[in-house]
Scaffold this motif. Structure first.
Motif, mmCIF file in Angstrom:
data_model
loop_
_atom_site.group_PDB
_atom_site.id
_atom_site.type_symbol
_atom_site.label_atom_id
_atom_site.label_comp_id
_atom_site.label_asym_id
_atom_site.label_seq_id
_atom_site.Cartn_x
_atom_site.Cartn_y
_atom_site.Cartn_z
ATOM 1 N N THR A 258 6.403 -7.226 8.982
ATOM 2 C CA THR A 258 6.272 -8.235 7.928
ATOM 3 C C THR A 258 6.703 -7.615 6.608
ATOM 4 N N THR A 259 7.659 -8.229 5.954
ATOM 5 C CA THR A 259 8.149 -7.714 4.678
ATOM 6 C C THR A 259 7.240 -8.179 3.541
ATOM 7 N N VAL A 260 6.859 -7.234 2.694
ATOM 8 C CA VAL A 260 5.927 -7.511 1.596
ATOM 9 C C VAL A 260 6.541 -7.016 0.286
ATOM 10 N N PRO A 261 6.681 -7.853 -0.718
ATOM 11 C CA PRO A 261 7.234 -7.421 -2.014
ATOM 12 C C PRO A 261 6.364 -6.331 -2.639
ATOM 13 N N VAL A 262 7.010 -5.425 -3.340
ATOM 14 C CA VAL A 262 6.312 -4.320 -4.000
ATOM 15 C C VAL A 262 6.431 -4.431 -5.509
ATOM 16 N N ASP A 263 5.326 -4.224 -6.184
ATOM 17 C CA ASP A 263 5.310 -4.122 -7.642
ATOM 18 C C ASP A 263 5.257 -2.635 -7.973
ATOM 19 N N ASN A 264 6.379 -2.082 -8.444
ATOM 20 C CA ASN A 264 6.423 -0.656 -8.765
ATOM 21 C C ASN A 264 6.389 -0.400 -10.270
ATOM 22 N N SER A 265 5.875 -1.353 -11.026
ATOM 23 C CA SER A 265 5.838 -1.233 -12.484
ATOM 24 C C SER A 265 5.002 -0.055 -12.954
ATOM 25 N N GLN A 266 4.047 0.387 -12.135
ATOM 26 C CA GLN A 266 3.232 1.550 -12.481
ATOM 27 C C GLN A 266 3.698 2.804 -11.737
ATOM 28 N N GLY A 267 4.815 2.687 -11.014
ATOM 29 C CA GLY A 267 5.359 3.834 -10.289
ATOM 30 C C GLY A 267 4.840 3.966 -8.874
ATOM 31 N N PHE A 268 3.955 3.054 -8.455
ATOM 32 C CA PHE A 268 3.352 3.128 -7.125
ATOM 33 C C PHE A 268 3.903 2.040 -6.200
ATOM 34 N N TRP A 269 3.567 2.147 -4.912
ATOM 35 C CA TRP A 269 3.924 1.135 -3.924
ATOM 36 C C TRP A 269 2.819 0.068 -3.937
ATOM 37 N N GLY A 270 2.882 -0.805 -4.942
ATOM 38 C CA GLY A 270 1.839 -1.804 -5.135
ATOM 39 C C GLY A 270 2.140 -3.109 -4.436
ATOM 40 N N ILE A 271 1.138 -3.675 -3.769
ATOM 41 C CA ILE A 271 1.287 -4.954 -3.087
ATOM 42 C C ILE A 271 0.101 -5.853 -3.421
ATOM 43 N N THR A 272 0.150 -7.098 -2.956
ATOM 44 C CA THR A 272 -0.958 -8.021 -3.114
ATOM 45 C C THR A 272 -1.578 -8.312 -1.755
ATOM 46 N N VAL A 273 -2.883 -8.133 -1.657
ATOM 47 C CA VAL A 273 -3.635 -8.494 -0.452
ATOM 48 C C VAL A 273 -4.223 -9.875 -0.721
ATOM 49 N N SER A 274 -3.878 -10.846 0.107
ATOM 50 C CA SER A 274 -4.307 -12.225 -0.131
ATOM 51 C C SER A 274 -5.808 -12.409 0.073
ATOM 52 N N SER A 275 -6.340 -11.735 1.108
ATOM 53 C CA SER A 275 -7.767 -11.873 1.383
ATOM 54 C C SER A 275 -8.178 -10.854 2.442
ATOM 55 N N THR A 276 -9.483 -10.681 2.599
ATOM 56 C CA THR A 276 -10.019 -9.876 3.691
ATOM 57 C C THR A 276 -11.044 -10.723 4.445
ATOM 58 N N THR A 277 -11.119 -10.507 5.742
ATOM 59 C CA THR A 277 -12.089 -11.238 6.551
ATOM 60 C C THR A 277 -12.803 -10.290 7.502
ATOM 61 N N ILE A 278 -14.036 -10.629 7.799
ATOM 62 C CA ILE A 278 -14.855 -9.861 8.731
ATOM 63 C C ILE A 278 -15.510 -10.856 9.681
ATOM 64 N N ASN A 279 -15.230 -10.713 10.966
ATOM 65 C CA ASN A 279 -15.792 -11.628 11.969
ATOM 66 C C ASN A 279 -15.478 -13.079 11.622
ATOM 67 N N SER A 280 -14.207 -13.294 11.229
ATOM 68 C CA SER A 280 -13.685 -14.629 10.893
ATOM 69 C C SER A 280 -14.272 -15.227 9.619
ATOM 70 N N LYS A 281 -15.058 -14.457 8.889
ATOM 71 C CA LYS A 281 -15.630 -14.930 7.636
ATOM 72 C C LYS A 281 -14.979 -14.214 6.453
ATOM 73 N N SER A 282 -14.715 -14.961 5.398
ATOM 74 C CA SER A 282 -14.068 -14.395 4.219
ATOM 75 C C SER A 282 -14.949 -13.332 3.574
ATOM 76 N N ALA A 283 -14.328 -12.191 3.268
ATOM 77 C CA ALA A 283 -15.054 -11.111 2.597
ATOM 78 C C ALA A 283 -14.590 -10.942 1.156
ATOM 79 N N SER A 284 -13.369 -11.398 0.860
ATOM 80 C CA SER A 284 -12.876 -11.298 -0.515
ATOM 81 C C SER A 284 -11.671 -12.195 -0.693
ATOM 82 N N SER A 285 -11.368 -12.482 -1.943
ATOM 83 C CA SER A 285 -10.151 -13.229 -2.272
ATOM 84 C C SER A 285 -9.051 -12.214 -2.576
ATOM 85 N N SER A 286 -8.002 -12.640 -3.229
ATOM 86 C CA SER A 286 -6.822 -11.812 -3.472
ATOM 87 C C SER A 286 -7.100 -10.635 -4.419
ATOM 88 N N PHE A 287 -6.426 -9.512 -4.156
ATOM 89 C CA PHE A 287 -6.499 -8.357 -5.048
ATOM 90 C C PHE A 287 -5.240 -7.508 -4.916
#
Length: 399
Positions: A258-287
């Protein structure tokens, strides 16, 4: 970025995770595509694990921030046998410098951009290291500029710049700028690596204008594709690992990338994680997150870490780490939604350390505005780093 994890002491502070040793041979196999090479990495059997140290070093390293298609294929060239006493804490690769070549154990770090190692100019602090000797290389050229790195935990390294031929994965990079250490702090002295190979972007090199080895692999047209693939093995699956420059090893993952765009404005391999889930339940929103081979753990923002910990019933230790159940069967996988695809961390990898029945989680926090997807994530998901004008990463599940 270098971040190592060890739960009872600040064992090696290279500004994030450090690399590791282990010796073994390569099983040769034919290359499917030209101009592609597999570089084995090895693990340090002596390094001491410390989740607390990893979190602390990361926080200090980033302290100024605190508050699919397959385009290249490589047949497997075999694996590197691993002696991983500390269970996948760190990895290093062999890089050759000079003519004739001198070999060094370097920590490969996608969270930093400097290439430095011990040299004969170094004082007693480099005792036990393999030291680069400029007098023994016919391709050495003096630069004379000084460099100095100071990490947030007090670890330091400093010396002078030079240029020489650097052999990375079988490719001879001409006139590569190298940083010759004249002095290193005790944390580096006690680590088995000889130095560091940064694989982030050149905007964060210590000396402005210095091109990274990957920059030069591309500009000198030594690789067919401006990319490198990373596989980090698990001790539980036999260990090993490989970096592939100019392509990737399709035998190391399942399904499609899966291709994921990178934000390298700070010099790092930065990406966006849309969400995290645990046991099919949402654990967080985007970060926002950084993919960093130089960090052992998953380090979330404070708010995301608190939500993930609550879902697992983990207890905050007050030092960036969490106490978690030692029973993996009672835990559910942690899933990340990234650019429409799902990538998971199995329950057993959410337990970083078991100290006599008291366990430390493979995730933590460091008061940063972004998360760091370290080796806990990478050893479960193959990552191809694509250094183009519009950089991206490609990710696929290993399991």
């Amino acid at each position: 970025m270098k971040i190592t994890a060890a739960f009872l002491g600040l064992a090696a502070a290279i500004a994030s995770v450090q690399a590791a040793p282990a010796t073994s041979g390569l099983a040769a196999a034919p290359l499917v595509q030209p101009k592609t090479y597999t570089l084995p990495v090895k693990v340090n059997p002596q390094f001491s694990r410390s989740a607390k140290a990893s979190v602390w070093k990361t926080a200090n390293k980033y302290q100024k921030y605190v508050q699919s298609k397959k385009t290249s294929v490589l047949a497997s060239t075999g694996s590197v046998n691993m002696t991983d006493v500390q269970n996948d804490v760190e990895y290093y690769g062999i890089v050759k410098v000079g003519t004739p070549p001198q070999s060094f154990k370097l920590d490969f770090d996608t969270g930093s951009s400097d290439l430095w190692f011990a040299s004969t100019l170094c004082s007693s602090t480099c005792s036990g290291k393999t030291k680069y000797d400029s007098s023994k290389s016919s391709t050495y050229k003096k630069d004379g500029r000084s460099w100095s790195i100071t990490y947030g935990d007090g670890s330091t390294s400093s010396g002078i710049l030079a240029t020489d031929t650097v052999n990375l994965g079988g490719f001879s990079i001409k006139s590569q700028t190298i940083e010759l250490a004249k002095k290193i702090s005790s944390s580096f002295s006690s680590d088995p690596i000889d130095g560091l190979l940064g694989l982030a972007f050149d905007s964060i090199t210590t000396v402005s204008g210095v091109k990274t080895p990957v920059d030069n692999l591309i500009s000198q047209k030594l690789i067919s594709q401006p990319q490198f693939g990373v596989f980090l093995g698990k001790e539980s699956n036999g260990g090993g690992g490989e970096y592939v420059f100019g392509g990737y090893d399709s035998t190391k993952f399942k399904g499609k990338l899966t291709t994921v765009p990178v934000d390298n404005s700070q010099g790092f391999w930065g990406i966006t994680v849309s969400s995290t889930t645990i046991n099919s339940k949402s654990a967080s929103s985007s970060f926002s997150a950084i993919i960093d081979t130089g960090t052992t753990l998953l380090l979330f923002t404070n708010s995301v870490a608190a939500k993930v910990a609550a879902a697992y019933g983990a207890t905050d230790n007050g030092d960036g780490t969490y106490a978690i159940s030692c029973d993996a069967s009672s835990l559910s996988p942690l899933s990340f939604k990234i650019n429409g695809a799902t990538f998971s961390i199995p329950a057993e990898d959410l337990i970083f350390e078991n100290d006599g029945g008291s366990c430390i989680a493979g995730f933590g926090y460091a008061s940063l505005p972004f998360a760091i997807l370290g080796d806990v994530f990478i050893k479960n998901n193959y990552v191809v780093f694509q250094q183009t004008s519009s950089p991206s990463v490609q990710i696929a599940s290993i399991e």
